[in-house]
Design a protein around this motif. Sequence first.
Motif, mmCIF file in Angstrom:
data_model
loop_
_atom_site.group_PDB
_atom_site.id
_atom_site.type_symbol
_atom_site.label_atom_id
_atom_site.label_comp_id
_atom_site.label_asym_id
_atom_site.label_seq_id
_atom_site.Cartn_x
_atom_site.Cartn_y
_atom_site.Cartn_z
ATOM 1 N N LEU A 256 -9.189 21.736 -4.795
ATOM 2 C CA LEU A 256 -9.801 21.081 -5.954
ATOM 3 C C LEU A 256 -10.613 22.092 -6.759
ATOM 4 O O LEU A 256 -11.002 21.827 -7.888
ATOM 5 N N GLU A 257 -10.882 23.244 -6.126
ATOM 6 C CA GLU A 257 -11.744 24.239 -6.782
ATOM 7 C C GLU A 257 -11.401 25.610 -6.210
ATOM 8 O O GLU A 257 -11.212 25.751 -5.005
ATOM 9 N N ARG A 258 -11.265 26.588 -7.094
ATOM 10 C CA ARG A 258 -11.077 27.968 -6.625
ATOM 11 C C ARG A 258 -12.118 28.830 -7.333
ATOM 12 O O ARG A 258 -12.079 29.006 -8.548
ATOM 13 N N THR A 259 -13.026 29.352 -6.537
ATOM 14 C CA THR A 259 -14.161 30.105 -7.109
ATOM 15 C C THR A 259 -14.018 31.593 -6.839
ATOM 16 O O THR A 259 -13.701 31.999 -5.722
ATOM 17 N N ILE A 260 -14.311 32.376 -7.849
ATOM 18 C CA ILE A 260 -14.448 33.815 -7.642
ATOM 19 C C ILE A 260 -15.889 34.179 -7.993
ATOM 20 O O ILE A 260 -16.370 33.881 -9.083
ATOM 21 N N GLU A 261 -16.576 34.765 -7.009
ATOM 22 C CA GLU A 261 -17.935 35.230 -7.277
ATOM 23 C C GLU A 261 -17.785 36.604 -7.909
ATOM 24 O O GLU A 261 -17.793 37.619 -7.220
ATOM 25 N N ALA A 262 -17.578 36.596 -9.219
ATOM 26 C CA ALA A 262 -17.291 37.869 -9.886
ATOM 27 C C ALA A 262 -18.484 38.813 -9.774
ATOM 28 O O ALA A 262 -18.328 40.014 -9.619
ATOM 29 N N GLY A 263 -19.678 38.248 -9.846
ATOM 30 C CA GLY A 263 -20.879 39.026 -9.558
ATOM 31 C C GLY A 263 -21.399 39.815 -10.741
ATOM 32 O O GLY A 263 -21.650 39.249 -11.805
ATOM 33 N N ARG A 264 -21.527 41.115 -10.556
ATOM 34 C CA ARG A 264 -22.220 41.936 -11.555
ATOM 35 C C ARG A 264 -21.483 41.946 -12.883
ATOM 36 O O ARG A 264 -20.304 42.287 -12.953
ATOM 37 N N PRO A 265 -22.196 41.615 -13.969
ATOM 38 C CA PRO A 265 -21.544 41.463 -15.268
ATOM 39 C C PRO A 265 -20.922 42.747 -15.805
ATOM 40 O O PRO A 265 -20.030 42.685 -16.647
ATOM 41 N N ASP A 266 -21.355 43.906 -15.332
ATOM 42 C CA ASP A 266 -20.830 45.153 -15.905
ATOM 43 C C ASP A 266 -19.408 45.450 -15.435
ATOM 44 O O ASP A 266 -18.822 46.453 -15.852
ATOM 45 N N PHE A 267 -18.840 44.608 -14.564
ATOM 46 C CA PHE A 267 -17.466 44.856 -14.122
ATOM 47 C C PHE A 267 -16.472 43.857 -14.702
ATOM 48 O O PHE A 267 -15.315 43.842 -14.316
ATOM 49 N N PHE A 268 -16.939 43.043 -15.639
ATOM 50 C CA PHE A 268 -16.044 42.063 -16.238
ATOM 51 C C PHE A 268 -15.135 42.746 -17.260
ATOM 52 O O PHE A 268 -15.578 43.619 -17.999
ATOM 53 N N SER A 269 -13.890 42.326 -17.295
ATOM 54 C CA SER A 269 -12.997 42.782 -18.361
ATOM 55 C C SER A 269 -12.032 41.641 -18.656
ATOM 56 O O SER A 269 -11.674 40.882 -17.747
ATOM 57 N N ARG A 283 -13.327 28.432 -11.244
ATOM 58 C CA ARG A 283 -14.791 28.569 -11.315
ATOM 59 C C ARG A 283 -15.130 30.040 -11.153
ATOM 60 O O ARG A 283 -14.627 30.694 -10.230
ATOM 61 N N ILE A 284 -15.964 30.538 -12.033
ATOM 62 C CA ILE A 284 -16.354 31.953 -11.941
ATOM 63 C C ILE A 284 -17.871 32.053 -11.902
ATOM 64 O O ILE A 284 -18.565 31.342 -12.633
ATOM 65 N N CYS A 285 -18.365 32.900 -11.003
ATOM 66 C CA CYS A 285 -19.820 33.079 -10.893
ATOM 67 C C CYS A 285 -20.209 34.417 -11.507
ATOM 68 O O CYS A 285 -19.682 35.458 -11.114
ATOM 69 N N ILE A 286 -21.110 34.347 -12.437
ATOM 70 C CA ILE A 286 -21.662 35.557 -13.065
ATOM 71 C C ILE A 286 -23.103 35.669 -12.576
ATOM 72 O O ILE A 286 -23.822 34.668 -12.559
ATOM 73 N N ASN A 287 -23.505 36.851 -12.182
ATOM 74 C CA ASN A 287 -24.851 36.992 -11.632
ATOM 75 C C ASN A 287 -25.743 37.881 -12.509
ATOM 76 O O ASN A 287 -25.965 39.039 -12.184
ATOM 77 N N PRO A 288 -26.259 37.335 -13.607
ATOM 78 C CA PRO A 288 -27.165 38.169 -14.433
ATOM 79 C C PRO A 288 -28.454 38.479 -13.669
ATOM 80 O O PRO A 288 -29.070 39.492 -13.885
ATOM 81 N N GLN A 289 -28.897 37.566 -12.820
ATOM 82 C CA GLN A 289 -30.165 37.621 -12.054
ATOM 83 C C GLN A 289 -31.383 37.514 -12.964
ATOM 84 O O GLN A 289 -32.341 36.845 -12.636
ATOM 85 N N SER A 290 -31.360 38.207 -14.101
ATOM 86 C CA SER A 290 -32.410 38.047 -15.102
ATOM 87 C C SER A 290 -31.817 38.524 -16.427
ATOM 88 O O SER A 290 -30.814 39.234 -16.440
ATOM 89 N N PHE A 291 -32.448 38.108 -17.529
ATOM 90 C CA PHE A 291 -31.998 38.635 -18.832
ATOM 91 C C PHE A 291 -32.987 39.686 -19.341
ATOM 92 O O PHE A 291 -32.917 40.095 -20.489
ATOM 93 N N ILE A 323 -18.255 27.769 -15.441
ATOM 94 C CA ILE A 323 -18.933 29.069 -15.352
ATOM 95 C C ILE A 323 -20.283 28.829 -14.693
ATOM 96 O O ILE A 323 -21.048 27.959 -15.103
ATOM 97 N N HIS A 324 -20.511 29.607 -13.637
ATOM 98 C CA HIS A 324 -21.759 29.470 -12.880
ATOM 99 C C HIS A 324 -22.590 30.737 -13.072
ATOM 100 O O HIS A 324 -22.047 31.830 -13.219
ATOM 101 N N MET A 325 -23.898 30.581 -13.063
ATOM 102 C CA MET A 325 -24.780 31.754 -13.197
ATOM 103 C C MET A 325 -25.814 31.773 -12.080
ATOM 104 O O MET A 325 -26.327 30.729 -11.696
ATOM 105 N N ASP A 326 -26.132 32.968 -11.621
ATOM 106 C CA ASP A 326 -27.210 33.153 -10.648
ATOM 107 C C ASP A 326 -28.400 33.827 -11.324
ATOM 108 O O ASP A 326 -28.224 34.849 -12.001
ATOM 109 N N LEU A 327 -29.570 33.282 -11.102
ATOM 110 C CA LEU A 327 -30.802 33.916 -11.578
ATOM 111 C C LEU A 327 -31.758 34.055 -10.404
ATOM 112 O O LEU A 327 -31.691 33.270 -9.447
ATOM 113 N N ILE A 328 -32.636 35.049 -10.487
ATOM 114 C CA ILE A 328 -33.622 35.245 -9.411
ATOM 115 C C ILE A 328 -35.029 35.168 -9.988
ATOM 116 O O ILE A 328 -35.338 35.853 -10.973
#
Length: 483
Positions: A256-269, A283-291, A323-328
């Motif tokens: 029902l769901e396939r998630t990739i924790e893509a993680g660090r935004p500098d590797f997106f293309s 579902r894709i997880c982007i981890n900015p952690q902070s802006f 689209i999911h985001m992680d913040l700390i």
Amino acid sequence: MLEVRLQGHRRFFAVQDLLQLFFGRAEILESENLVRVPQGPCLTLTSRVGEGEVSTLRPDGSGPRATQPEDSHFLGRLIRVQLYDVLARETGRHFPWGSLTGIRPTWLVTERRREGWSGLDIARELVHFYRVSPARARLALEVERTELSQLTALEPGDFILYIHIPFCPSRCGYCSFVTPAGVARPAAEHLAYVTALLEDMDHFFQSSLWRSFSAAGRRIRALYIGGGTPIALAPEALDLLVGWLQEHDLLLGGTLERTIEAGRPDFFSPTVLGRLRDAGFTRICINPQSFSDELLQAAGRPHGRRESEAAFAMARAAGFPEIHMDLIGGLPGSTGATVLADIRHALRLGPQSLTLHALAPKRGADWQDFVFQASGDLVQSFDAAYRLLRRSGYLPGPLYRQKRIMAGLENCTWALPGAGGLYNTAMLSDRVDVLGFGAGAMSKRVVAPGELRRLAAPREPGLYISRLAGHGQSRLALWETEL
Ligand code: SF4
């Protein structure tokens, strides 16, 4: 120095957990029946169980006393509550989850529901017995509601599948997730790892065990690829992994769901994201952690706000439904205001779900001298962030805590209705069997409600590869008794 002497019991870890909540580090001296905090206040306490009584007493004999319970679990909890009360009075500090030190404070809610308790009675117990703040008691009940509604999508016997990629191009200051040997490894190592990982999965999914599960209608309902930074895999290794998933579409047809924790935004293309979307990831997880570029730089993350915004735009253009985001919250240099600014920034981008983590430097992280402290400012900023998220239509879902988490807070995922991560909910619920592949991945079999069997793969990639066959057999054995 603070010392707690144990008399009539050996609940060292219960006492240590509680002391660590207040003071960061506590040492167990088992031979002396003692737990001590060298940096703590000058105080000696005695935690005593015996003659029908449980007490936590100061040298002058003052302190809480209660009748000794028969239930062994409850005894441990009572010891913590008493110690919490004494230390809260000594230090003037209180924590959002009170005396609860476990990874999943919402587990208590599940336990009480099983016993037929009402929400109101559970909230009362959380607040009045465990000293949980009313705001967290409410949160725990809301989280339970979300989890139950998400889990209705699953049937008994369903599985969730986790695949671990233990590589990151560099290591953040608070992280021990990737061993130094796993950082920025050459492409050949990525390839060797993924080759072994696929061999491991082939071995399991071609087994007679899996054939019998399939014949019985047992399905994989959610896939999660986590790390590390999975999209930072060398292109040929990522291709190999994604190709395997596409070839095994039948295996994953019930997800029902396939998630990739893509993680660090500098590797997106766009190319990598397009490939993942074609392979069926929802579902894709982007981890900015902070802006905040300053906070990110101090945390050793070689990206900034711009890369995170660009990653979000790429994920949206690639057509990911969620689209999911992680913040700390609590990064060094941050304040309550920066936490709220990060949440507002994320809301402007509009992810379907986001997790607000409280910083929890791991053992083995570079920040070894991190000062663990309760920060009222951080708790208030989390409360304000939660109000903002509620007003924006997000509901609280999966919630967990980590050892050494700042201010005794939590990591909580907030999601718009219908989103929020089935994998995470199912995994944290301990009600669904988990098939884990890759270094450090945990497989989990639910034998009966509340009764689990777990198997962790070797954490270090080289060890995982060298022990592949033996670990594969152990994984099969975890379920074979069912046949
Ligand atoms: S990107 Fe994530 S997994 Fe990698 S080092 Fe940083 S926190 Fe750890």
